[in-house]
Scaffold this motif. Structure first.
Motif, PDB file in Angstrom:
ATOM      1  N   ILE A   1     -22.991   6.673  32.571  1.00  0.00           N
ATOM      2  CA  ILE A   1     -23.529   7.611  31.583  1.00  0.00           C
ATOM      3  C   ILE A   1     -24.564   6.945  30.701  1.00  0.00           C
ATOM      4  CG2 ILE A   1     -22.923   9.129  29.656  1.00  0.00           C
ATOM      5  CD1 ILE A   1     -20.183   9.485  30.988  1.00  0.00           C
ATOM      6  N   LEU A   2     -24.326   5.679  30.307  1.00  0.00           N
ATOM      7  CA  LEU A   2     -25.284   4.988  29.468  1.00  0.00           C
ATOM      8  C   LEU A   2     -26.641   4.853  30.166  1.00  0.00           C
ATOM      9  CD1 LEU A   2     -25.792   3.541  26.808  1.00  0.00           C
ATOM     10  CD2 LEU A   2     -24.978   1.419  27.864  1.00  0.00           C
TER      11      LEU A   2
ATOM     12  N   ASP B   1     -18.128   6.143  34.628  1.00  0.00           N
ATOM     13  CA  ASP B   1     -17.667   5.756  33.304  1.00  0.00           C
ATOM     14  C   ASP B   1     -18.852   5.655  32.349  1.00  0.00           C
ATOM     15  OD1 ASP B   1     -18.903   3.351  33.927  1.00  0.00           O
ATOM     16  OD2 ASP B   1     -17.037   2.327  34.429  1.00  0.00           O
ATOM     17  N   LEU B   2     -18.549   5.374  31.066  1.00  0.00           N
ATOM     18  CA  LEU B   2     -19.571   5.380  30.029  1.00  0.00           C
ATOM     19  C   LEU B   2     -20.575   4.261  30.193  1.00  0.00           C
ATOM     20  CD1 LEU B   2     -20.743   6.389  27.356  1.00  0.00           C
ATOM     21  CD2 LEU B   2     -19.061   4.980  26.162  1.00  0.00           C
ATOM     22  N   LEU B   3     -20.076   3.018  30.341  1.00  0.00           N
ATOM     23  CA  LEU B   3     -20.973   1.875  30.312  1.00  0.00           C
ATOM     24  C   LEU B   3     -21.853   1.777  31.546  1.00  0.00           C
ATOM     25  CD1 LEU B   3     -18.643  -0.872  28.777  1.00  0.00           C
ATOM     26  CD2 LEU B   3     -20.440   0.450  27.652  1.00  0.00           C
TER      27      LEU B   3
END
Length: 562
Positions: free
Chosen positions: A545-546, A540-542
């Protein structure tokens, strides 16, 4: 997040390098073929006592061995001795596990284990065997020697002793391969005693000396301790006097290198999953030897597989519930590890598995790059750990994974698996490749036939095992009946479907499936193609990917940049 820099390996197998490989076959076969038959004369049929070394002087039986060096326990072994009392000849069969992390320096996965505690403890003298899995693909190794009750033999130095030469063949690369010769002397062996002696180790032995058990003079002598399995006070790690792994086959039966393993019995007394099995589902490691490594490298295919035995892969020649085997391989020759051919990325030509390390900086190089993915490893021996990065020459999967079919053949006690690595996008230099593999269902030892450059309609057909030869003819010599060893590698669960070799958060079984949205269509050797940074099973993003984005910031504003 699959690699997109090449489509050459979309088959899910390194067989696409076989065009280059086939050009080397003659050379490799010559290199790997200088082993001879053993020159030691055969001994008579022993009268073994499978329970213990007998009080009457017959030393046949099971022994626990520890080979020590300095403060660390180097090897734990279970050994079978067959003593012919009339001649005092002895045959030895041994299976060992190292208790130090001696890996293959050319193998990106050499220090990667499947789950916590799957590592040797390196504690000398007091510890038991290291904690398998992973279980070894190595076969039981053999030794031949003598028992001298008088001590007159030079090897005995005035004390009654057993002395023998043995060879651990096909050990891989690193500090021991391609073969490890051993000269061992066990002083004053008696039933029920803890005995000591010495073992001289000779790494780097060629095939001829290994096969003939020709041990050179001089060597590194290490103390050896042997404990009878039926000693009055057994060593703490032996839970059973005759069946260490509790799989229903005695250690004596599993160590039948010189004879024939009883039906239903495996060949590893440490492995509880190789005997008396009926369900062969699980995660496997597979090694195929096309040309045996000698002083220089040979040619191997190293594979990971997930097998499901539920009837879906039923072969047309049998009504036995069938197997589906999803298989993913790398070519490992001394000049090629796969078809990518990046500078500095090549195989070592030794059995081991997985893609090789590439472009490891030279000692003291200013451009050393820190890599921590695979733990603390000093690959270039410059006292700086993690200063070599793994190659980016991983396979790229852009079509369905290879699924082979097979069945359990109870008539000859084998697993039979066959099918095609399809060249669906016509990018492979060897086209469609058909294989047929038959291995003993317990020992995991057998052979595979490999046909390259096959007609698409023939390769895509459904054939009974053994029937493809009518279409494909006889494979080239190097690919005809190539030695194959397989072993089931359990994961945290029972059978290893949950094994995660590359530790990227996606199991081998998931990566070998065809659902790309659920980890499938990936390389089970590649830790970067399912980039679950925090290992929570979700990208996921948090959380994932972040973390990657932050590493692209300048060093002053965030984490060190990639």
């Amino acid at each position: 997040m699959r690699s997109t820099h090449t489509r050459h390996l979309r088959l899910g197998v390194g067989l696409v390098a076989m065009a280059a490989v086939m050009a080397l076959v003659v050379v490799l076969a010559a290199i790997g073929g200088n082993g001879g038959t053993k020159s030691v004369s055969a001994i008579g049929t022993p009268t073994p006592d499978p329970a213990k070394p007998a009080a009457d002087g017959n030393l046949s039986g099971i022994y626990d061995l520890q080979v020590l060096g300095g403060p660390f326990t180097i090897y734990h072994c279970i050994s079978r001795m067959d003593h012919e009392a009339a001649t005092d000849d002895v045959k030895i069969a041994v299976q060992c596990y190292s208790d130090t992390e001696i890996g293959d320096p050319a193998n990106v996965l050499s220090e990667v284990y499947a789950y916590p505690n799957e590592v040797p403890d390196g504690i000398g003298g007091t510890a038991g065997p290291p904690v398998p899995p992973p279980y070894t693909n190595l076969q039981v190794f053999k030794g031949l020697g003598k028992y001298d009750a008088t001590g007159a033999a030079t090897e005995c130095a005035g004390t009654p002793c057993v002395y023998f030469n043995a060879c651990v063949a096909r050990t891989g690369a690193g500090s021991l391969g391609p073969n490890l010769l051993i000269r061992a002397v066990l002083d004053n062996p008696k039933a029920g005693d803890v005995d000591t002696g010495t073992a001289e180790l000779y790494p780097g032995a060629n095939n001829k000396d290994c096969d003939n058990l020709l041990v050179p003079t001089g060597g590194a002598a290490l103390p050896l301790t042997a404990t009878s399995a039926t000693a009055a006070t057994p060593v703490a790690w032996r839970t059973s006097a005759t069946d260490f792994d509790g799989d229903g086959c005695t250690d004596f039966d599993e160590l039948s290198k010189h004879f024939a393993n009883p039906k239903g019995c495996g060949d590893d007394p440490y492995n509880p999953g190789d005997s008396n099995e009926t369900d062969f589902s699980g995660g496997y490691s597979i090694n195929v030897e096309v040309a045996r490594a000698d002083v220089t490298g040979g040619l191997y295919f190293s594979c990971l597989a997930d097998i499901v035995q539920d009837g879906t892969g039923k072969d047309t020649s049998t009504t036995t519930p069938g197997l589906e085997a999803r298989v993913f391989c790398y070519t490992d020759g001394f000049s090629v590890v796969n078809a990518l051919g990046y500078p500095g990325v090549q195989g070592d030509g030794f059995p081991g598995g997985g893609p090789a390390w590439g472009a490891i900086p030279q000692e003291g190089a200013a451009a050393e790059t820190i890599c921590t993915r695979f733990g603390a490893v000093d690959e270039d021996a410059d006292t700086v750990v993690n200063d070599g990065c793994p190659s980016d020459g991983f396979n790229d999967v852009d079509s369905e994974q290879t699924a082979l079919a097979g069945y359990v053949d109870n008539a000859d006690n084998t697993l039979k698996i066959r099918g095609c690595f399809k060249d669906e996008d016509a990018s492979s230099s060897v086209g469609n490749t058909y294989v047929e593999m038959a291995v003993n269902r317990n020992t995991g030892v057998g052979a595979v036939d490999i046909w390259a450059l096959q007609d698409p309609t023939d390769c895509a057909g459904s054939y009974a095992f053994g029937g493809y030869s009518a279409i494909g003819g006889v494979p080239p010599a190097a690919f005809n009946q190539a030695l194959t060893t397989i072993v089931r590698q359990p994961g945290p669960g029972l059978r290893g479907h949950d094994r995660d070799t590359d530790q990227d958060g996606a199991t081998n079984a998931e990566e070998l499936r065809d659902d790309g949205a659920d980890c499938g269509l990936r390389d089970p050797y590649n830790p970067y193609d399912w980039y679950d940074v925090n290992s929570d099973g979700v990208i996921d993003l948090l959380n994932d990917i972040l973390g990657v984005i932050q590493h692209y910031q300048p060093a002053a504003g965030g984490a060190p940049p990639y």
